[in-house]
Design an enzyme around this catalytic site. Structure first.
Site, PDB file in Angstrom:
ATOM      1  CG  ASP A  89     -23.924  13.872  14.727  1.00 20.37           C
ATOM      2  OD1 ASP A  89     -23.673  12.905  15.085  1.00 20.37           O
ATOM      3  OD2 ASP A  89     -23.332  14.826  14.278  1.00 20.37           O
ATOM      4  CG  HIS A 236     -24.596 -16.100  16.053  1.00 17.25           C
ATOM      5  ND1 HIS A 236     -25.214 -15.067  17.045  1.00 17.25           N
ATOM      6  CD2 HIS A 236     -24.448 -15.446  15.019  1.00 17.25           C
ATOM      7  CE1 HIS A 236     -25.301 -14.098  16.293  1.00 17.25           C
ATOM      8  NE2 HIS A 236     -25.053 -14.221  15.161  1.00 17.25           N
ATOM      9  CE  LYS A 334     -21.546 -14.197   6.218  1.00 13.24           C
ATOM     10  NZ  LYS A 334     -23.011 -13.920   6.563  1.00 13.24           N
TER      11      LYS A 334
HETATM   12  C1  BG6 Z   1     -25.211 -12.405  12.103  1.00 14.17           C
HETATM   13  C2  BG6 Z   1     -24.297 -12.303  11.163  1.00 14.17           C
HETATM   14  O1  BG6 Z   1     -25.045 -11.909  13.501  1.00 14.17           O
HETATM   15  O2  BG6 Z   1     -25.959 -13.594  11.743  1.00 14.17           O
HETATM   16  C3  BG6 Z   1     -24.368 -12.714   9.824  1.00 14.17           C
HETATM   17  O3  BG6 Z   1     -23.582 -11.124  11.292  1.00 14.17           O
HETATM   18  C4  BG6 Z   1     -25.267 -13.940   9.610  1.00 14.17           C
HETATM   19  O4  BG6 Z   1     -23.159 -12.517   9.001  1.00 14.17           O
HETATM   20  C5  BG6 Z   1     -26.165 -13.734  10.405  1.00 14.17           C
HETATM   21  O5  BG6 Z   1     -25.782 -13.781   8.367  1.00 14.17           O
HETATM   22  C6  BG6 Z   1     -26.986 -15.202  10.595  1.00 14.17           C
HETATM   23  O6  BG6 Z   1     -28.053 -15.435  11.180  1.00 14.17           O
HETATM   24  P1  BG6 Z   1     -29.473 -16.251  10.830  1.00 14.17           P
HETATM   25  O7  BG6 Z   1     -30.380 -15.975  11.886  1.00 14.17           O
HETATM   26  O8  BG6 Z   1     -29.841 -15.917   9.260  1.00 14.17           O
HETATM   27  O9  BG6 Z   1     -28.794 -17.671  11.067  1.00 14.17           O
END
Ligand code: BG6
Length: 485
Positions: A89, A236, A334
């Protein structure tokens, strides 16, 4: 590069990321004999498993998440011999001594991978320190979310820094582990062709799109508090932007590359409250159809109404000499029409068309870097249509295609975490995010969120299965630019 460690300790070892990515990645490295021969893997989490129980858990995760051609009973068995487990924990300091005892001798080096709720970061770091698991030969990898704004990110970074100096801290952005993302470096700096026009004189604008077809995926608790801006843009997308916009580093190493990226991130023009309405669009998906499947809206999926944005589009600028006046259009969402991550570099038109009087029309060149699901680099160039041209010269845009999937057909595609885990184990920080980068990223993001708050900007509804709210189209059309779809 520093030395490979002898032990790897994974916090959050029973979590979703561990099951879907970390364990399959470690197994993949094991099968290809890329892990240091004696490397032992220790998992820890709250669940009560012993070694045998966690090995069974690991075997189930591998069964569920490995592609069929990677499943091999003998390899799984030999991989499981590396695996150990200690329940803990992490919110209390008590269990850390037992964890240290389980790990035993760490003089051969220890790499820690922290994939837990951010609220556990503080206690975990304290626990590690008190149990002697934060010394010179220990490095730590941190999985997002690392805070929800600049202040909370600084707080987490300070806590980590109290036990681990920056050169032993490895912040993960899994996009940097993707082969095609690293290929941006090869494309830009391994070819002499692009660099002379890779600037405001040659480039009209850049588009970066990461569209996803998935919705909440059972991550409501996290996602609703985050939204697309913090979930995807802060990390990203800004990393992709930095790789596209940075000056040539002198070499491929952690300092040179990250020095150049951070300069770009710090040059992002702040988006002030007075500009957010003009420069940003937010959206939230409603019901619709994605991949031929009827899906519900975000609020229904969540079970209540919410103001979280599941889509965001931004017109950004990098305020330096190279990029003056060049918009970077970013969008992510999304439940969109398709899953696609790509960068589109739109070059400027030729200064004068010699074909105009002969009826030939020209399109400016476009470079498309498709990161996923397909992997290719495509340069659209003008060519003459075959013919005698009695009715004028006909010119057409044709693709010069470099399909990475075809060109490197025999080569295994690695998932991002294979690369990043191996780099963590071996101590190569090049593809990890440095503190100054993260802070520059948050600073820019916080400015946008402050602007939204000041305007009470609410996300516009968009139908699942589309390309986001129509305002996102207007964002570029105003500049005479069309999103690449
Ligand atoms: C993650 C996000 O960092 O990257 C997610 O939290 C997203 O919401 C994901 O779906 C996308 O990653 P990839 O590699 O599938 O493009």
């Amino acid at each position: 590069m520093s030395q490979a460690v002898g032990k790897l300790l994974v916090f959050g070892a029973t979590g979703d990321l561990a099951q879907r990515m970390l364990l399959p990645s470690l197994y993949g490295l094991h099968v290809d004999r890329l892990l240091p021969a004696g490397l032992e893997i220790y998992g820890t989490a709250r669940s009560e498993h012993d070694d045998a129980g966690y090995r069974a858990f690991t075997a189930t995760a591998l069964e569920a998440h490995l592609p069929a051609d990677r499943k091999d009973a003998a390899e799984v068995e030999s991989f499981l011999k590396r695996v150990h487990y200690q329940p803990l924990d992490a919110s209390t300091i008590e269990g850390f001594d037992a964890l240290a005892a389980k790990l035993g001798d760490i003089s051969g080096g220890l790499a820690i991978f922290l994939s837990t709720a951010p609220s556990l970061f503080g206690p975990t770091i304290k626990g590690l320190e008190s149990a002697g698991l934060a010394g010179q030969n220990v490095r730590i990898g941190l999985e997002k979310p690392l805070g929800h704004d600049l202040a909370s990110s600084c707080e987490i970074n300070d806590i980590v820094a109290s036990a681990f100096p920056e050169d032993r801290t490895f912040r993960i952005d899994h996009y940097l582990g993707k082969e095609t993302v690293q290929n941006i470096l090869a494309l830009r700096f391994g070819n002499s062709l692009f660099e002379p026009s890779w600037n405001a004189r040659g480039i009209d604008h850049v588009q970066i799109t990461i569209s996803e077809t998935v919705g909440l995926e059972g991550r409501a608790g996290y996602y609703d508090g985050s939204g697309a801006l913090r979930d995807m843009v802060q990390n990203h997308m800004l990393q992709l932007l930095a790789l596209i916009a940075m000056e040539p580093p002198a070499r491929v190493d952690g300092t040179a590359i990250r020095d150049e990226k951070v300069k770009v991130l710090r040059s992002l023009r702040p988006i002030r409250a007075t500009d957010v309405e003009k420069l940003t669009v937010t959206g939230q998906y409603t019901g619709g159809a994605v991949d031929g499947r009827i899906v519900t809206g975000y609020g229904e999926e969540l079970g209540r109404t919410s103001n979280a944005e599941t889509f965001v589009a931004i017109k950004a600028h990098v305020d330096n000499w190279r990029w003056q006046g060049v918009p970077f259009y970013l969008r992510t969402g999304k439940r969109m029409a398709e899953r696609r991550s790509e960068i589109v570099v739109q070059f400027k038109p030729v200064p004068h068309s010699i074909f105009a009087e002969r009826g030939g029309s020209l399109q400016p060149n476009t470079l498309v870097i498709r990161l996923q699901p397909e992997e290719y680099v495509r340069l659209l160039v003008m060519a003459k249509e075959p013919g005698l041209d009695r009715e004028g010269i006909r010119l057409r845009e044709v693709p010069l295609d470099l399909s990475l999937t075809t060109a490197f057909a025999g080569t295994r595609r690695r998932i991002a975490y294979e690369r990043l885990l191996l780099d963590l184990i071996e101590g190569d920080a090049t593809l990890f995010v440095r503190r100054d980068e993260v802070e520059a990223q948050w600073q820019w993001i916080d400015g946008i969120r402050d602007g939204w708050a000041a305007h009470g900007q609410a996300p516009k509804p968009y139908a699942s299965g589309g390309w986001g709210p129509s305002a996102a189209i207007a964002l570029t059309e105003r500049d005479g630019v069309t999103w690449n779809e």
